[in-house]
Design an enzyme around this catalytic site. Structure first.
Site, PDB file in Angstrom:
ATOM      1  N   ILE A  56       2.584   8.025   3.152  1.00 12.07           N
ATOM      2  CA  ILE A  56       3.679   8.911   3.740  1.00 12.07           C
ATOM      3  C   ILE A  56       3.028  10.003   4.289  1.00 12.07           C
ATOM      4  O   ILE A  56       3.576  10.786   4.859  1.00 12.07           O
ATOM      5  CB  ILE A  56       4.368   9.445   2.259  1.00 12.07           C
ATOM      6  CG1 ILE A  56       5.532  10.041   2.723  1.00 12.07           C
ATOM      7  CG2 ILE A  56       3.493  10.352   1.381  1.00 12.07           C
ATOM      8  CD1 ILE A  56       6.602  10.684   1.667  1.00 12.07           C
ATOM      9  N   LEU A  65       0.020  12.084  -4.286  1.00 13.91           N
ATOM     10  CA  LEU A  65      -0.118  11.086  -5.291  1.00 13.91           C
ATOM     11  C   LEU A  65       1.015  10.515  -6.103  1.00 13.91           C
ATOM     12  O   LEU A  65       2.164  11.083  -5.745  1.00 13.91           O
ATOM     13  CB  LEU A  65      -1.383  11.806  -6.228  1.00 13.91           C
ATOM     14  CG  LEU A  65      -2.337  12.029  -5.781  1.00 13.91           C
ATOM     15  CD1 LEU A  65      -3.219  13.058  -6.849  1.00 13.91           C
ATOM     16  CD2 LEU A  65      -3.579  10.965  -5.053  1.00 13.91           C
ATOM     17  N   ARG A  83       5.913   2.047  -7.619  1.00 11.86           N
ATOM     18  CA  ARG A  83       7.166   2.551  -8.016  1.00 11.86           C
ATOM     19  C   ARG A  83       7.896   2.230  -9.287  1.00 11.86           C
ATOM     20  O   ARG A  83       8.752   2.651  -9.868  1.00 11.86           O
ATOM     21  CB  ARG A  83       8.126   2.644  -6.764  1.00 11.86           C
ATOM     22  CG  ARG A  83       7.847   3.689  -5.705  1.00 11.86           C
ATOM     23  CD  ARG A  83       8.418   3.405  -4.278  1.00 11.86           C
ATOM     24  NE  ARG A  83       8.315   4.478  -3.165  1.00 11.86           N
ATOM     25  CZ  ARG A  83       7.133   4.217  -2.740  1.00 11.86           C
ATOM     26  NH1 ARG A  83       6.224   3.214  -2.596  1.00 11.86           N
ATOM     27  NH2 ARG A  83       7.016   5.126  -1.698  1.00 11.86           N
ATOM     28  N   HIS A 133       1.047  13.847 -10.127  1.00 11.00           N
ATOM     29  CA  HIS A 133       1.614  15.249  -9.578  1.00 11.00           C
ATOM     30  C   HIS A 133       1.174  16.292 -10.266  1.00 11.00           C
ATOM     31  O   HIS A 133       0.474  17.312  -9.672  1.00 11.00           O
ATOM     32  CB  HIS A 133       3.143  15.377  -9.272  1.00 11.00           C
ATOM     33  CG  HIS A 133       3.612  14.459  -8.344  1.00 11.00           C
ATOM     34  ND1 HIS A 133       4.717  14.242  -7.781  1.00 11.00           N
ATOM     35  CD2 HIS A 133       2.788  13.655  -7.201  1.00 11.00           C
ATOM     36  CE1 HIS A 133       4.870  13.386  -6.591  1.00 11.00           C
ATOM     37  NE2 HIS A 133       3.523  13.030  -6.347  1.00 11.00           N
ATOM     38  N   LYS A 191       7.898  14.947  -3.670  1.00  2.03           N
ATOM     39  CA  LYS A 191       8.728  14.785  -4.887  1.00  2.03           C
ATOM     40  C   LYS A 191       8.611  13.645  -5.537  1.00  2.03           C
ATOM     41  O   LYS A 191       7.857  12.638  -5.147  1.00  2.03           O
ATOM     42  CB  LYS A 191      10.184  14.643  -4.236  1.00  2.03           C
ATOM     43  CG  LYS A 191      10.348  13.670  -2.969  1.00  2.03           C
ATOM     44  CD  LYS A 191      10.673  12.292  -3.824  1.00  2.03           C
ATOM     45  CE  LYS A 191      10.629  11.126  -2.769  1.00  2.03           C
ATOM     46  NZ  LYS A 191      10.396   9.908  -3.613  1.00  2.03           N
ATOM     47  N   ALA A 242      -2.319   8.294   1.183  1.00  2.45           N
ATOM     48  CA  ALA A 242      -1.086   7.889   0.886  1.00  2.45           C
ATOM     49  C   ALA A 242      -0.409   7.407   2.305  1.00  2.45           C
ATOM     50  O   ALA A 242      -0.339   8.005   3.308  1.00  2.45           O
ATOM     51  CB  ALA A 242      -0.094   8.860   0.177  1.00  2.45           C
TER      52      ALA A 242
END
Length: 258
Positions: A17, A77, A168, A82, A100, A15
């Site tokens: 992030i 993920l 998203r 999650h 989160k 990912a």
């Protein structure tokens, strides 16, 4: 290879992030080693491993969580995955730091909590802002009554992401503004109030069926305090991150509170 007492971490998914949230900060902490990664595409996992100088790239998520040299899993993920992979990692004996929002819904969150309790592993949601000195100082101001009695709490997390093809915006993967940026606004509201809010009203703007691109909600608390939250991936304001707490003797305003 690190110290004998270091925590060895594996990353589920290559990912974007992960470097910012885990890999680069880990370089400054002697007791943390990020050792391995796994991705759906083994080639992507290997490229991620080389770029970030990790020891190993696994060919599957299962292989990573069953790696005996890994003690903890970082799960960045998509939201809709999650719960499944956090539960699998816990049952494999791994501690989990889960990005989160923790889960898609209450049922999943309760299942995750039950497995954590049964396995005795550590499970934590990655709201890093909660441990910033800025937030600690904000909570101190409220605890010590520096702005008087708290009357209103307003939180916001709005960022521009006009990319309909982005995960998203996928309902199946737990997308939407409330799930993505909104979980920050909700978490901050609960943290600052130290209480659970009751929703008075809420209004969403949709990007597609079941997926919101923005959300506004008004809330109240049992002790009479009121508040609101706003979040968006594509709405107005384009960018707004922070909170305002209004008290009987002043106001606390914080910007860029992520």
């Amino acid at each position: 290879m690190g110290t004998p007492s270091s925590v060895r971490i594996g990353v589920l998914g290559a990912a974007r992030i992960a470097p910012m949230a885990l890999i680069r900060p880990a370089h400054a902490v002697e007791s943390i080693e990020v050792r391995a990664v796994a991705a759906r595409d083994p080639k992507r996992a290997e490229a991620f491993r080389r770029k970030h100088k990790l020891e190993r790239a696994h060919e599957s998520y299962e292989a990573l969580i069953n790696d005996r040299n890994i003690e903890a899993i970082y799960n960045p993920l998509p939201n809709g995955l999650h719960a499944e992979w956090t539960i699998r990692a816990l049952e494999a004996g791994k501690h989990v730091l889960c990005e989160k929002p923790f889960a898609n819904n209450r049922t999943e969150a309760e299942q995750m909590a039950e497995v954590q309790k049964r396995t005795g592993r550590m499970l934590m949601e990655a709201f890093h802002y909660r441990y910033h000195p800025l937030i600690e100082r904000s909570l101190q101001i409220l605890r010590e009554g520096e702005i008087g009695d708290v009357q209103e709490i307003h939180t916001a997390m709005c960022v521009p992401l006009p990319e309909p093809g982005n995960i998203r915006y996928s309902y199946g993967l737990g997308g939407g503004a409330t799930m993505d940026t909104g979980c920050y606004a909700i978490h901050k509201l609960r943290t600052l109030a130290d209480a659970e809010p009751e929703i008075v009203s809420a209004k969403a703007k949709l990007s597609s069926d079941k997926v919101d691109r923005s959300m506004r909600a008004e809330v109240r608390f049992a002790d009479g305090r009121t508040g609101s939250l706003i979040c968006s991936l594509w709405g107005w304001p384009l960018i707004k991150i922070g909170f305002v707490v209004k008290g009987s003797a002043g106001q606390l305003r914080v910007f860029n509170s992520t």
